[in-house]
Write an enzyme that holds these catalytic residues in place. Structure first.
Site, mmCIF file in Angstrom:
data_model
loop_
_atom_site.group_PDB
_atom_site.id
_atom_site.type_symbol
_atom_site.label_atom_id
_atom_site.label_comp_id
_atom_site.label_asym_id
_atom_site.label_seq_id
_atom_site.Cartn_x
_atom_site.Cartn_y
_atom_site.Cartn_z
ATOM 1 N N ASN A 7 54.775 73.559 32.724
ATOM 2 C CA ASN A 7 55.047 74.872 32.131
ATOM 3 C C ASN A 7 54.488 75.922 33.085
ATOM 4 O O ASN A 7 53.272 76.143 33.144
ATOM 5 C CB ASN A 7 54.379 74.948 30.753
ATOM 6 C CG ASN A 7 54.657 76.279 30.061
ATOM 7 O OD1 ASN A 7 55.325 77.153 30.625
ATOM 8 N ND2 ASN A 7 54.140 76.435 28.856
ATOM 9 N N ARG A 81 59.538 73.404 31.149
ATOM 10 C CA ARG A 81 59.807 74.347 30.069
ATOM 11 C C ARG A 81 60.516 75.557 30.670
ATOM 12 O O ARG A 81 60.013 76.162 31.627
ATOM 13 C CB ARG A 81 58.507 74.792 29.422
ATOM 14 C CG ARG A 81 58.764 75.791 28.340
ATOM 15 C CD ARG A 81 57.492 76.331 27.744
ATOM 16 N NE ARG A 81 57.840 77.334 26.756
ATOM 17 C CZ ARG A 81 57.069 78.343 26.421
ATOM 18 N NH1 ARG A 81 55.889 78.483 26.977
ATOM 19 N NH2 ARG A 81 57.465 79.211 25.517
ATOM 20 N N HIS A 170 60.722 79.729 21.056
ATOM 21 C CA HIS A 170 59.801 78.746 20.457
ATOM 22 C C HIS A 170 60.558 77.571 19.835
ATOM 23 O O HIS A 170 60.018 76.868 18.974
ATOM 24 C CB HIS A 170 58.946 79.370 19.320
ATOM 25 C CG HIS A 170 57.887 80.307 19.770
ATOM 26 N ND1 HIS A 170 57.511 81.399 18.998
ATOM 27 C CD2 HIS A 170 57.130 80.350 20.880
ATOM 28 C CE1 HIS A 170 56.550 82.059 19.631
ATOM 29 N NE2 HIS A 170 56.315 81.444 20.780
ATOM 30 N N HIS A 198 55.506 79.727 13.551
ATOM 31 C CA HIS A 198 54.744 79.460 14.778
ATOM 32 C C HIS A 198 53.918 80.705 15.088
ATOM 33 O O HIS A 198 54.456 81.738 15.481
ATOM 34 C CB HIS A 198 55.689 79.125 15.937
ATOM 35 C CG HIS A 198 54.960 78.888 17.222
ATOM 36 N ND1 HIS A 198 54.791 77.638 17.768
ATOM 37 C CD2 HIS A 198 54.316 79.747 18.050
ATOM 38 C CE1 HIS A 198 54.082 77.735 18.878
ATOM 39 N NE2 HIS A 198 53.779 79.007 19.073
ATOM 40 N N ASN A 201 49.925 83.217 20.422
ATOM 41 C CA ASN A 201 49.931 84.562 20.993
ATOM 42 C C ASN A 201 51.272 85.223 20.742
ATOM 43 O O ASN A 201 51.367 86.380 20.386
ATOM 44 C CB ASN A 201 49.631 84.496 22.482
ATOM 45 C CG ASN A 201 48.148 84.451 22.719
ATOM 46 O OD1 ASN A 201 47.393 85.183 22.067
ATOM 47 N ND2 ASN A 201 47.712 83.585 23.614
ATOM 48 N N GLY A 202 52.344 84.439 20.960
ATOM 49 C CA GLY A 202 53.661 84.861 20.496
ATOM 50 C C GLY A 202 53.858 84.272 19.122
ATOM 51 O O GLY A 202 53.333 83.193 18.829
ATOM 52 N N ARG A 231 52.685 91.982 21.245
ATOM 53 C CA ARG A 231 54.036 92.520 21.029
ATOM 54 C C ARG A 231 54.156 93.133 19.646
ATOM 55 O O ARG A 231 53.606 92.623 18.674
ATOM 56 C CB ARG A 231 55.092 91.417 21.164
ATOM 57 C CG ARG A 231 55.172 90.798 22.526
ATOM 58 C CD ARG A 231 56.406 89.893 22.614
ATOM 59 N NE ARG A 231 56.355 89.077 23.806
ATOM 60 C CZ ARG A 231 56.255 87.747 23.785
ATOM 61 N NH1 ARG A 231 56.218 87.085 22.644
ATOM 62 N NH2 ARG A 231 56.207 87.086 24.908
ATOM 63 N N MET A 274 42.977 86.644 17.572
ATOM 64 C CA MET A 274 42.895 86.742 16.115
ATOM 65 C C MET A 274 41.493 86.436 15.591
ATOM 66 O O MET A 274 41.061 87.008 14.585
ATOM 67 C CB MET A 274 43.942 85.817 15.482
ATOM 68 C CG MET A 274 44.020 85.905 13.986
ATOM 69 S SD MET A 274 44.388 87.576 13.378
ATOM 70 C CE MET A 274 46.121 87.431 12.987
ATOM 71 N N GLY A 321 48.169 78.419 17.446
ATOM 72 C CA GLY A 321 46.721 78.629 17.373
ATOM 73 C C GLY A 321 46.269 79.240 16.057
ATOM 74 O O GLY A 321 45.273 78.800 15.459
ATOM 75 N N GLY A 323 48.219 79.601 13.102
ATOM 76 C CA GLY A 323 48.717 78.829 11.954
ATOM 77 C C GLY A 323 47.944 77.535 11.740
ATOM 78 O O GLY A 323 47.722 77.109 10.609
ATOM 79 N N GLU A 379 54.208 71.034 22.189
ATOM 80 C CA GLU A 379 55.439 71.295 22.927
ATOM 81 C C GLU A 379 55.574 70.385 24.142
ATOM 82 O O GLU A 379 56.671 69.985 24.502
ATOM 83 C CB GLU A 379 55.487 72.776 23.352
ATOM 84 C CG GLU A 379 55.785 73.673 22.158
ATOM 85 C CD GLU A 379 55.396 75.122 22.381
ATOM 86 O OE1 GLU A 379 54.176 75.390 22.391
ATOM 87 O OE2 GLU A 379 56.271 75.965 22.548
HETATM 88 P P1 ADP Z 1 49.943 80.444 22.834
HETATM 89 O O1 ADP Z 1 51.013 81.140 22.066
HETATM 90 O O2 ADP Z 1 49.511 81.186 24.045
HETATM 91 O O3 ADP Z 1 50.192 78.982 23.033
HETATM 92 P P2 ADP Z 1 48.015 79.591 20.857
HETATM 93 O O4 ADP Z 1 49.020 78.852 20.060
HETATM 94 O O5 ADP Z 1 46.942 78.828 21.523
HETATM 95 O O6 ADP Z 1 48.673 80.571 21.903
HETATM 96 O O7 ADP Z 1 47.359 80.661 19.875
HETATM 97 C C1 ADP Z 1 46.455 81.605 20.305
HETATM 98 C C2 ADP Z 1 46.001 82.418 19.118
HETATM 99 O O8 ADP Z 1 45.404 81.551 18.152
HETATM 100 C C3 ADP Z 1 44.971 83.470 19.478
HETATM 101 O O9 ADP Z 1 45.288 84.685 18.858
HETATM 102 C C4 ADP Z 1 43.701 82.894 18.880
HETATM 103 O O10 ADP Z 1 42.840 83.909 18.485
HETATM 104 C C5 ADP Z 1 44.237 82.181 17.659
HETATM 105 N N1 ADP Z 1 43.257 81.239 17.114
HETATM 106 C C6 ADP Z 1 42.780 80.101 17.655
HETATM 107 N N2 ADP Z 1 41.844 79.554 16.844
HETATM 108 C C7 ADP Z 1 41.739 80.358 15.763
HETATM 109 C C8 ADP Z 1 40.946 80.352 14.559
HETATM 110 N N3 ADP Z 1 40.073 79.392 14.314
HETATM 111 N N4 ADP Z 1 41.118 81.357 13.685
HETATM 112 C C9 ADP Z 1 41.994 82.335 13.932
HETATM 113 N N5 ADP Z 1 42.743 82.412 15.015
HETATM 114 C C10 ADP Z 1 42.640 81.438 15.933
#
Ligand code: ADP
Length: 604
Positions: A7, A81, A170, A198, A201-202, A231, A274, A321, A323, A379
Site C-alpha cells: 500500500n 492497493r 473503502h 468504516h 482517518n477516512g 475531511r 479521535m 480505528g 469503530g 484490508e
Molecule cells: P486509517 O484510516 O488511517 O487506516 P485507522 O483505521 O487506524 O486509520 O483509524 C485511525 C483513527 O482511529 C484515529 O482517529 C484514532 O484516533 C482512532 N482511534 C484509535 N484507537 C482509538 C480509541 N481507543 N478510541 C477512539 N479512537 C481511536
C-alpha cells in the site's frame, strides 16, 4: 502461498507478506516520512533510516530494502492497493501495460492517490519481475451500486463527458467486514442486509444488500459523506463559491481546506486523533464536544438512511480505528436505534476489546433483532485473498460451455388463494405452453395490473401455483405503472411494494410481491460443477459476439436438479442487447449464447 501486499501512500509505504489461506503474516514493513528522511521498520525489529532520495525514488528505495529481506521467501504474487478504479474495474485485475495505462488515466479522478499507487506498482514490478502483480481497487466493490445511487443530479452530458458519478471507496474493507460479520452470525452475506461503518482517518458507510453494495457515503472522491479526521464530508456545494468570493481562496486551496484542514481537525483545532478529541471533550472542551456530536449525528443520519434504502437491516457493523476501539462513538451511533430493531448492550459495548482471537464482537442485546457488531478490518488480508484467488483461477476462462439466453416478458406467479379471488374458487390454471424449465407453464389466463399511474392488461400468469404471489416487471413497466420495485431474486418478496390485480371473477389487492427480477441463470448441480459456481453466486455473462456483444453483470446463479441450463433476462435487457423479444407474457427462447466469467462477490 505467500502474497506480498503493498500500500503505497504519499508519505508512507506499508507492506506485508501474507498467507491468504491462514492470514498469517511472515513479515511486515512500515515505512514513514518518505518525503524527508524515510524510516523503515520491519516486524522482525529491524529499523533502517535512509537519507532522502526525493519523492520520486522514495517508494522504490523502501521496496528495495524489503526485497533484501525477502531473499529466502518465495512470493507467489504481489497485490497493490489502488484507490480509484473508475468505471473500468469492478474487481481486482492482473497488472499489465494496459491496466497500468488505465490506472494512469484515472489520475484526474484521484490526483492524490493513483499517481502514488502507480509509482509503487512500477517500482515493485521492476523489483519483483518474475511474479504476477495485481491491482485491488477501493472502488471495485461499489460498482454494483444501482444507477440511482451512482448518479448526481447534474446535467447528464457534462457528467458523461467528465466521468462524474459516485464511485465510493473503502470497498475492500466494507466487503471484508461484511463477510466477517456474516460468518460470525452463521450466515452468508447474500442472506443479509448489512450497514458497515468504516471509521478510521477516512470514514464511510455502506449499505450491503444481500451481498452487493447498493449505497455508500463517499462519492466521486473520498470527500463526500461522513465527517472524517481532516475531511469535511457532506456540505452545501454553495459554500464553495461563497468561500471563494469571501476569502479569495483559489480552487486548489479550497480543495486542500476541505480535504486536509476540515473534519475533526477543523472543528476542534486539536488535531484529527479521535482519542485526543474524546479526552478533551470529557475535560470540558466545548469544541471537542461539538465535534463528537457532529461526527456521530452525521453517522446516525446515514445509518437511518441506509436502513430505509434496504427496507430494513440485519446487522450494523463498526470497524476502522474508531469503530473498532471507541465504545463512546459506538454508543453514540447506536443508542436509540430500537425503532430499527437494534438494541445496544451498553455493558458489552463498554468492555468490547477486539483482538486476533476475537476479531468480531456482538454488542447488542440478545433479543435485539438487528445485531450490532464491532469487527476488526484487515484490508491487507483481503487484498492477499483476492490475489490468491486470481492466481488459482488464472486459466479457467474460455473453456466453458455456452448458455442459452431467454427473455422473460412481464408475468405473475399466483398463490392458490389469489387464483380463487381472481378467477373464482377452485379455478384451475390451463396450460397454454410448457416452458423450458421443467414443470413450469405459461397459463392461458392473464390478469390486469393496476398501478398508481397506469394499468397494464393481459399480464401472463405462470403456473403452477406457488406459495407466494410474485409479479415480475421490467424497469420500463415500473415507470409506466408508477411502482418502485426492487431488484430481487425470485421468492424474496419481503418488503416489496404491492398493487391491485383484476381478474374475470374479481379484484385482489397484492400487499407485496412486485419485483424487478434479478437476471439469473438456472442450472443443475452438474452444470454448476462444470462452471465452478454455486447456488446464488453472482457472475457476469457476455452475450452475443463482435460489435453487438454485451456483458451482463450481476447475474445470479440458481442451482437445482429441477432446472435446465438457461439465462433469464427481462425485456428491457433483451432490447438493450438487441435480442428479439418473444410473444407477450410467454417466456421465449432466443438463439443468443453466453460465455461465463465467474465472480464470487463475497466469500462465505
Ligand atoms: P486509517 O484510516 O488511517 O487506516 P485507522 O483505521 O487506524 O486509520 O483509524 C485511525 C483513527 O482511529 C484515529 O482517529 C484514532 O484516533 C482512532 N482511534 C484509535 N484507537 C482509538 C480509541 N481507543 N478510541 C477512539 N479512537 C481511536
Amino acid at each position: 502461498m505467500q502474497i506480498l501486499v503493498i500500500n503505497a501512500g504519499s508519505s508512507s509505504v506499508k507492506a506485508a507478506v501474507i498467507d491468504p489461506e491462514t492470514g498469517k503474516r511472515s513479515l511486515e514493513m512500515n515505512a514513514e516520512r518518505l518525503l524527508d528522511a524515510p524510516l523503515i521498520e520491519f516486524s522482525d525489529g529491524t529499523k533502517i533510516e535512509l537519507e532522502s532520495k526525493g519523492p520520486e525514488r522514495a517508494i522504490a528505495v523502501c521496496l528495495e530494502a524489503l526485497k533484501d529481506k525477502l531473499k529466502d521467501t518465495p512470493i507467489a504474487g504481489v497485490g497493490h492497493r489502488v484507490v480509484h478504479g473508475g468505471e473500468d474495474f469492478d474487481r481486482a485485475a492482473r497488472i499489465d501495460e494496459e491496466v497500468e495505462a488505465k490506472i494512469e488515466a484515472l489520475e484526474k479522478l484521484a490526483p492524490l492517490h493513483n499517481p502514488i499507487n502507480l509509482r509503487g506498482i512500477r517500482a515493485a514490478r521492476e523489483l519483483f519481475a518474475d511474479v504476477s502483480h495485481f491491482a485491488v481497487f477501493d472502488t471495485a466493490f461499489h460498482q454494483s451500486m444501482p444507477r440511482r445511487a451512482k448518479t448526481y443530479a447534474l446535467p447528464k452530458d457534462l457528467m458523461a463527458e467528465h466521468g462524474i458519478r459516485r464511485y465510493g471507496f473503502h470497498g475492500t474493507s466494507h466487503k471484508y467486514v461484511a463477510a466477517e460479520a456474516a460468518r460470525y452470525l452463521g450466515a452468508q452475506p447474500k442472506d443479509l442486509r448489512i450497514i458497515t461503518c468504516h471509521l478510521g482517518n477516512g470514514c464511510s458507510v455502506a449499505a450491503i444488500e444481500f451481498g452487493r453494495s447498493v449505497e455508500t457515503s463517499m462519492g466521486m472522491t473520498p470527500l463526500e459523506g461522513l465527517v472524517m479526521g481532516t475531511r469535511s464530508g457532506d456540505l452545501d456545494p454553495g459554500i464553495i463559491p461563497y468561500l471563494h468570493e469571501q476569502t479569495g481562496l483559489p480552487p486548489e486551496e479550497i480543495d486542500e481546506l476541505l480535504n486536509r484542514q476540515s473534519g475533526l481537525k477543523g472543528l476542534t483545532g486539536v488535531g484529527n486523533d479521535m482519542r485526543t478529541i474524546l479526552d478533551e471533550s470529557t475535560k470540558g472542551n466545548a469544541d471537542c464536544q461539538l465535534a463528537v456530536q457532529v461526527f456521530t449525528h452525521r453517522l446516525r443520519k446515514y445509518i437511518g438512511a441506509y436502513a430505509a434504502i434496504m427496507a430494513g437491516v440485519d446487522a450494523i457493523v463498526f470497524t476502522g480505528g474508531i469503530g473498532e476501539n471507541s465504545p463512546i462513538i459506538r454508543h453514540r451511533a447506536s443508542q436509540r436505534l430500537s425503532y430499527l430493531g437494534a438494541i445496544i448492550n451498553e455493558d458489552k459495548n463498554a468492555t468490547t476489546r477486539l483482538s486476533e482471537t476475537a476479531p468480531v464482537v456482538d454488542f447488542s442485546m440478545q433479543h435485539s433483532r438487528v445485531k450490532l457488531l464491532a469487527v476488526k478490518t484487515d484490508e491487507q488480508l483481503a487484498i492477499a485473498r483476492e490475489c490468491g484467488k486470481l492466481i488459482e483461477k488464472a486459466d479457467a476462462v474460455n473453456t466453458l460451455p455456452t448458455i442459452p439466453v431467454a427473455i422473460s416478458a412481464r408475468h405473475i406467479h399466483l398463490r392458490r388463494e389469489t387464483v380463487d379471488a381472481l378467477f373464482g374458487p377452485g379455478y384451475e390454471l390451463k396450460v397454454k405452453k410448457w416452458l423450458s424449465q421443467p414443470g413450469q407453464f405459461a397459463a392461458e389466463e392473464t390478469v390486469t395490473v393496476v398501478g398508481p399511474r397506469n394499468t397494464i392488461e393481459r399480464v401472463r400468469v405462470l403456473g403452477p401455483v406457488r406459495s407466494k404471489d410474485q409479479l415480475e416487471i421490467s424497469r420500463t413497466d415500473e415507470f409506466f405503472l408508477g411502482i418502485d420495485a426492487p431488484v430481487r431474486e425470485s421468492g424474496k418478496v419481503e418488503d416489496t411494494p404491492g398493487c391491485k390485480l383484476i381478474g374475470p371473477a374479481g379484484e385482489f389487492l397484492l400487499e407485496d410481491g412486485v419485483i424487478c427480477a434479478w437476471r439469473h441463470i438456472h442450472m443443475t448441480p452438474e452444470d454448476a460443477a462444470v462452471f465452478g459456481v454455486q447456488d446464488r453466486d453472482i457472475v457476469e455473462v457476455a452475450v452475443g459476439s463482435g460489435e453487438r456483444s454485451l456483458v451482463f453483470g450481476n447475474v445470479l446463479i440458481r442451482v437445482s436438479p429441477k432446472y435446465k441450463l438457461e439465462m433469464h433476462i427481462d425485456t428491457d435487457e433483451g432490447n438493450a442487447a438487441e435480442i428479439n423479444t418473444g410473444e407477450e407474457g410467454v417466456l421465449q427462447e432466443t438463439s443468443g449464447s453466453g460465455t461465463l466469467r465467474k465472480r464470487r462477490v463475497m466469500e462465505a
